[in-house]
Design a protein around this motif. Structure first.
Motif, PDB file in Angstrom:
ATOM      1  N   LEU A   1      39.951  71.246  61.767  1.00 29.84           N
ATOM      2  CA  LEU A   1      40.699  72.512  61.715  1.00 29.84           C
ATOM      3  C   LEU A   1      41.430  72.669  60.384  1.00 29.84           C
ATOM      4  O   LEU A   1      41.588  73.791  59.885  1.00 29.84           O
ATOM      5  CB  LEU A   1      41.679  72.585  62.884  1.00 29.84           C
ATOM      6  CG  LEU A   1      41.011  72.715  64.260  1.00 29.84           C
ATOM      7  CD1 LEU A   1      42.028  72.507  65.372  1.00 29.84           C
ATOM      8  CD2 LEU A   1      40.339  74.069  64.413  1.00 29.84           C
ATOM      9  N   GLU A   2      41.858  71.558  59.805  1.00 27.26           N
ATOM     10  CA  GLU A   2      42.539  71.630  58.502  1.00 27.26           C
ATOM     11  C   GLU A   2      41.597  72.201  57.445  1.00 27.26           C
ATOM     12  O   GLU A   2      42.010  72.946  56.569  1.00 27.26           O
ATOM     13  CB  GLU A   2      43.015  70.234  58.089  1.00 27.26           C
ATOM     14  CG  GLU A   2      44.145  69.674  58.954  1.00 27.26           C
ATOM     15  CD  GLU A   2      43.669  69.044  60.256  1.00 27.26           C
ATOM     16  OE1 GLU A   2      42.450  69.123  60.563  1.00 27.26           O
ATOM     17  OE2 GLU A   2      44.506  68.486  60.976  1.00 27.26           O
TER      18      GLU A   2
ATOM     19  N   ARG B   1      50.264  73.562  57.876  1.00 27.13           N
ATOM     20  CA  ARG B   1      49.604  74.045  56.656  1.00 27.13           C
ATOM     21  C   ARG B   1      50.613  74.321  55.556  1.00 27.13           C
ATOM     22  O   ARG B   1      50.357  74.078  54.385  1.00 27.13           O
ATOM     23  CB  ARG B   1      48.832  75.337  56.943  1.00 27.13           C
ATOM     24  CG  ARG B   1      47.590  75.117  57.735  1.00 27.13           C
ATOM     25  CD  ARG B   1      46.924  76.445  58.053  1.00 27.13           C
ATOM     26  NE  ARG B   1      46.378  77.068  56.862  1.00 27.13           N
ATOM     27  CZ  ARG B   1      45.921  78.319  56.819  1.00 27.13           C
ATOM     28  NH1 ARG B   1      45.973  79.059  57.904  1.00 27.13           N
ATOM     29  NH2 ARG B   1      45.441  78.815  55.703  1.00 27.13           N
TER      30      ARG B   1
ATOM     31  N   ARG C   1      41.448  76.329  55.715  1.00 27.39           N
ATOM     32  CA  ARG C   1      41.494  76.611  54.283  1.00 27.39           C
ATOM     33  C   ARG C   1      40.213  77.287  53.792  1.00 27.39           C
ATOM     34  O   ARG C   1      39.968  77.383  52.607  1.00 27.39           O
ATOM     35  CB  ARG C   1      41.774  75.320  53.511  1.00 27.39           C
ATOM     36  CG  ARG C   1      43.235  74.896  53.702  1.00 27.39           C
ATOM     37  CD  ARG C   1      43.537  73.633  52.949  1.00 27.39           C
ATOM     38  NE  ARG C   1      42.742  72.535  53.489  1.00 27.39           N
ATOM     39  CZ  ARG C   1      42.739  71.318  52.977  1.00 27.39           C
ATOM     40  NH1 ARG C   1      43.463  71.043  51.929  1.00 27.39           N
ATOM     41  NH2 ARG C   1      42.015  70.362  53.526  1.00 27.39           N
TER      42      ARG C   1
ATOM     43  N   PRO D   1      51.461  65.039  58.184  1.00 32.83           N
ATOM     44  CA  PRO D   1      51.635  64.834  59.616  1.00 32.83           C
ATOM     45  C   PRO D   1      51.600  63.339  59.954  1.00 32.83           C
ATOM     46  O   PRO D   1      50.780  62.607  59.391  1.00 32.83           O
ATOM     47  CB  PRO D   1      50.416  65.529  60.232  1.00 32.83           C
ATOM     48  CG  PRO D   1      49.923  66.463  59.190  1.00 32.83           C
ATOM     49  CD  PRO D   1      50.288  65.869  57.871  1.00 32.83           C
TER      50      PRO D   1
ATOM     51  N   TYR E   1      51.433  71.203  53.480  1.00 31.11           N
ATOM     52  CA  TYR E   1      50.405  70.479  52.718  1.00 31.11           C
ATOM     53  C   TYR E   1      50.921  70.063  51.350  1.00 31.11           C
ATOM     54  O   TYR E   1      51.447  70.874  50.596  1.00 31.11           O
ATOM     55  CB  TYR E   1      49.161  71.348  52.519  1.00 31.11           C
ATOM     56  CG  TYR E   1      48.234  71.405  53.715  1.00 31.11           C
ATOM     57  CD1 TYR E   1      48.317  70.483  54.742  1.00 31.11           C
ATOM     58  CD2 TYR E   1      47.257  72.399  53.794  1.00 31.11           C
ATOM     59  CE1 TYR E   1      47.459  70.549  55.835  1.00 31.11           C
ATOM     60  CE2 TYR E   1      46.403  72.470  54.883  1.00 31.11           C
ATOM     61  CZ  TYR E   1      46.512  71.546  55.900  1.00 31.11           C
ATOM     62  OH  TYR E   1      45.660  71.619  56.971  1.00 31.11           O
TER      63      TYR E   1
ATOM     64  N   MET F   1      45.897  61.722  58.433  1.00 31.70           N
ATOM     65  CA  MET F   1      46.147  62.042  59.828  1.00 31.70           C
ATOM     66  C   MET F   1      45.832  63.521  60.011  1.00 31.70           C
ATOM     67  O   MET F   1      46.449  64.380  59.383  1.00 31.70           O
ATOM     68  CB  MET F   1      47.610  61.770  60.178  1.00 31.70           C
ATOM     69  CG  MET F   1      48.015  60.313  60.078  1.00 31.70           C
ATOM     70  SD  MET F   1      47.119  59.241  61.215  1.00 31.70           S
ATOM     71  CE  MET F   1      47.937  59.663  62.758  1.00 31.70           C
TER      72      MET F   1
ATOM     73  N   ARG G   1      50.227  74.299  63.889  1.00 40.31           N
ATOM     74  CA  ARG G   1      49.172  74.284  62.874  1.00 40.31           C
ATOM     75  C   ARG G   1      49.582  75.102  61.642  1.00 40.31           C
ATOM     76  O   ARG G   1      49.356  74.691  60.507  1.00 40.31           O
ATOM     77  CB  ARG G   1      47.949  74.896  63.552  1.00 40.31           C
ATOM     78  CG  ARG G   1      46.672  74.772  62.874  1.00 40.31           C
ATOM     79  CD  ARG G   1      45.637  75.224  63.895  1.00 40.31           C
ATOM     80  NE  ARG G   1      44.430  75.693  63.283  1.00 40.31           N
ATOM     81  CZ  ARG G   1      43.430  76.258  63.951  1.00 40.31           C
ATOM     82  NH1 ARG G   1      43.540  76.423  65.272  1.00 40.31           N
ATOM     83  NH2 ARG G   1      42.350  76.643  63.326  1.00 40.31           N
TER      84      ARG G   1
ATOM     85  N   ARG H   1      38.794  65.061  52.563  1.00 41.85           N
ATOM     86  CA  ARG H   1      40.176  64.635  52.694  1.00 41.85           C
ATOM     87  C   ARG H   1      40.301  63.533  53.734  1.00 41.85           C
ATOM     88  O   ARG H   1      39.599  63.552  54.754  1.00 41.85           O
ATOM     89  CB  ARG H   1      41.006  65.840  53.137  1.00 41.85           C
ATOM     90  CG  ARG H   1      42.354  65.901  52.527  1.00 41.85           C
ATOM     91  CD  ARG H   1      42.947  67.264  52.727  1.00 41.85           C
ATOM     92  NE  ARG H   1      43.170  67.527  54.137  1.00 41.85           N
ATOM     93  CZ  ARG H   1      44.272  68.112  54.596  1.00 41.85           C
ATOM     94  NH1 ARG H   1      45.220  68.483  53.764  1.00 41.85           N
ATOM     95  NH2 ARG H   1      44.419  68.352  55.876  1.00 41.85           N
TER      96      ARG H   1
END
Lengths: 403, 403
Positions: B250-251, A175, B255, A183, A178, B341, A171, B338
């Motif tokens: 989680l993304e 990040r 952030r 992914p 980005y 994937m 994870r 957003r």
């Protein structure tokens, strides 16, 4: 867990010493790299397997070579920090392993063919440095590779004792990508804890990985696992990964008599011994015949077809994990051709080799045609990656980008 | 691992003693059952959580009541054998845990609404015995339940220390259901190993499950977890399960500044303490105000909305696991909306309660509307199940079918 042979694991102090003075890896890396230093192996290749794995691949979304370089710098620095159990520079930690005692972790980074060429285009000016060994794999008989679970320009393998550790690392690295790399697919894997030195059983109930080159023997590893001396300089100390998601029709397998399972595997289920043998580690009974004159280990059995003796001595390091994605609708490929919700489970096959052409492709080309096991197994995804060696203080792939 | 309060775990000797004489559970079960005996709890409810879970549900494919009874007999006998670490009677073992030392395991079996009524039809003549507490859940705000991951007439929860143990058990029980019940959906879960007595962190990095009824206190468990004395006789000693697959963006979470994460959660991330507090286990700061007169624990924070004080004293036993299914395409529900994937990961939420109407529904009805956490979480699947108690020697559900 010991990782005495993993090459690149840095202790907390080692990591801090490398980065503290320069305020980051970027500056110090170049300085150190300029001094000729031997190629180091990435961890997670000949490291003893841990129970948990998380494998993820990425598509590069940028057209800029500099952004790829910057990403690899960030990844290298972050991977070192994560493996040392310290925070990733400049990234708020997601926190889910705060307080977790066992954070033992390896991170392995690789490059897919798409880093060199995609849709006929040399995207980053690297195509002249594409190794011959990174030739696209052929389509094998029976392949049912789903695009959404196949390929990727970059890959990361995280292995640890706790699934939260692998997820946390993946994870954090995701990040850091980005806007540069998206992914593509990911697959978690696990190994049962059979204890040190014991060969774990896969979901078919058989011991998996008995015949492997001795990765702790430098001569054997140098011959079968690490890139050849004659390979490109940037791949020195590296290895090629062929990854495959192999779905196993466990419902079908479970309704197969153990005697036929054993004939298919070419091994006895309980002991792991070759057919007619007694011990897991004794040589396969390839030459022995039964009273009818037929081989006791069938010609189309899995173990025979995978054996070095049947493949001109070819060997690859199999470092597989089981996977389990719950249920999904499927139609079995063989009688009784059952359709329905079945276990999407099987093998996250991870094989490491000097050259896929003389490793995985050489071995699997025959297996894909003849292996009785194919009645139960389907390759539904995977990828091919060059996982380079690294020079001390350098970022992963630096020798490629500076070649 | 200790399971002193799990009720139904049989040692190897105990299991053999029960079944050996009668050559199977079927005959002996009826005999023992005829004698009035107290209801026992199924394991896996107030048992201390183990690191691995596998949850699977089934659709009944038969129209015959007798076949359902026979399945429950087989499942009960097999579950006892699996938990005792012995082979399942009449079933070739799939073998993947042969030699595995740690086979500690709980198996919990439950009944969904579809066992009583489906498409308006009383399928097995059981509908008059459907508990009021097993009322269909309402649709909650934000629910995005995918049919392929929702519901089921029957469910099985397997929990163990090794993922291969849970998979092995689920697989054996699934085989015993062939032709009678079809697998509908399954979800594996895991918990990081933070050590005994430590509250594990979920994938959001926060400690999860701090406020739970004391399941080891019979009075508390009797009030919040086990079916009420006034519930139907066949549910005595049982509990209701509301399971939810909660995908976490989680993304997006990663952030979000930690300060806003904490405001959303109503707890401090590192310590797990209430906002403005110091210790994980001190009471929430529900009454405290800041210098502007606003509550220090926001009114729409997760911890406050879940707190018994805000829900008329309602409590449920949360016994959740994290889940990880790799990546899938998703569109985030909230800014920055957003698409791409992203990790199909989050919480396999498992809640146990005396009555879902006064438990999960009571609490979640408000949370689904107001919880700031909903910016990050989406319920994508799940189910409702009555997990009955059991009488010694009887099969699970016997009191229902003989009511």
């Amino acid at each position: 867990m010991t990782h005495s042979n993993s090459g690149l694991r840095l202790g907390r102090r080692g990591f801090l010493a490398t980065t503290a003075a320069a305020g980051g890896v970027a500056a110090s890396a170049d300085q150190v790299f300029a001094i000729e230093s031997p190629a180091l192996h990435q961890p997670g290749i000949i490291t003893a397997q841990q129970p948990c794995a998380y494998f993820i691949t990425f598509d590069l979304a940028t057209t800029k070579r500099d952004e790829v370089v910057a990403l690899l710098r960030r990844w290298t620095e972050a991977a070192d920090a994560l493996m040392a159990g310290v925070s990733v520079h400049g990234l708020a930690d997601s926190g889910e392993i705060d307080g977790l005692k066992d954070r033992d972790l390896t991170i392995t980074i690789g490059f897919g063919p798409g880093l060199f060429q995609k849709d006929g285009k040399d995207r980053y000016g690297l195509n002249t440095h594409r190794p011959e060994a990174l030739a696209d794999l052929p389509r094998f008989t029976g392949d049912q590779l789903v695009p959404a679970r196949t390929g990727g320009d970059l890959c990361i393998q995280c292995c640890a004792n706790d699934p939260q550790t692998t997820l946390h690392a993946s994870r954090a690295l995701t990040r850091l990508a980005y806007g540069v790399a998206d992914p593509r697919w990911a697959q978690a894997g696990f190994l049962p804890s059979f204890g040190k030195g014991k060969t774990p059983r896969n979901l078919m109930g058989f011991k998996d990985g008995t015949i492997n080159p001795d990765s702790q023997n430098p001569q054997s590893a140098g011959r079968y696992i690490w890139a050849a001396d004659t390979d490109l300089p940037w791949m020195q100390g590296g290895s090629y990964l062929v990854s495959r998601i192999i779905r196993i029709a466990l419902e079908h397998w479970d309704r197969t008599p153990v005697s036929f399972q054993e004939e298919t595997m070419g091994r006895e289920k309980q002991s792991g011994a070759p057919i007619g043998g007694h011990d897991e580690f004794e040589p396969l009974t390839l030459a022995q015949k039964d009273h009818d004159g037929n081989p006791v280990t069938a010609q189309n059995s899995h173990a025979r077809l995978a054996a070095p003796e049947e493949n001109g001595g070819a060997q690859i390091l199999r470092r597989a994990y089981s996977y389990d994605n719950g249920l999904s609708f499927t139609a079995e490929r063989w009688p009784p051709w059952r359709q329905g919700m079945e276990m999407d489970a099987g093998l996250l096959f991870m094989s490491w080799q000097q050259d896929p052409r003389t490793g995985f492709t050489r071995i699997f080309e025959r297996m894909s045609k003849f292996d009785m096991m194919n009645q139960y197994t389907t390759h539904i995804g995977g990828g091919l990656f060059a996982c380079p060696g690294r020079r001390k203080g350098g970022y992963i792939g630096q020798a490629l980008f500076e070649a």
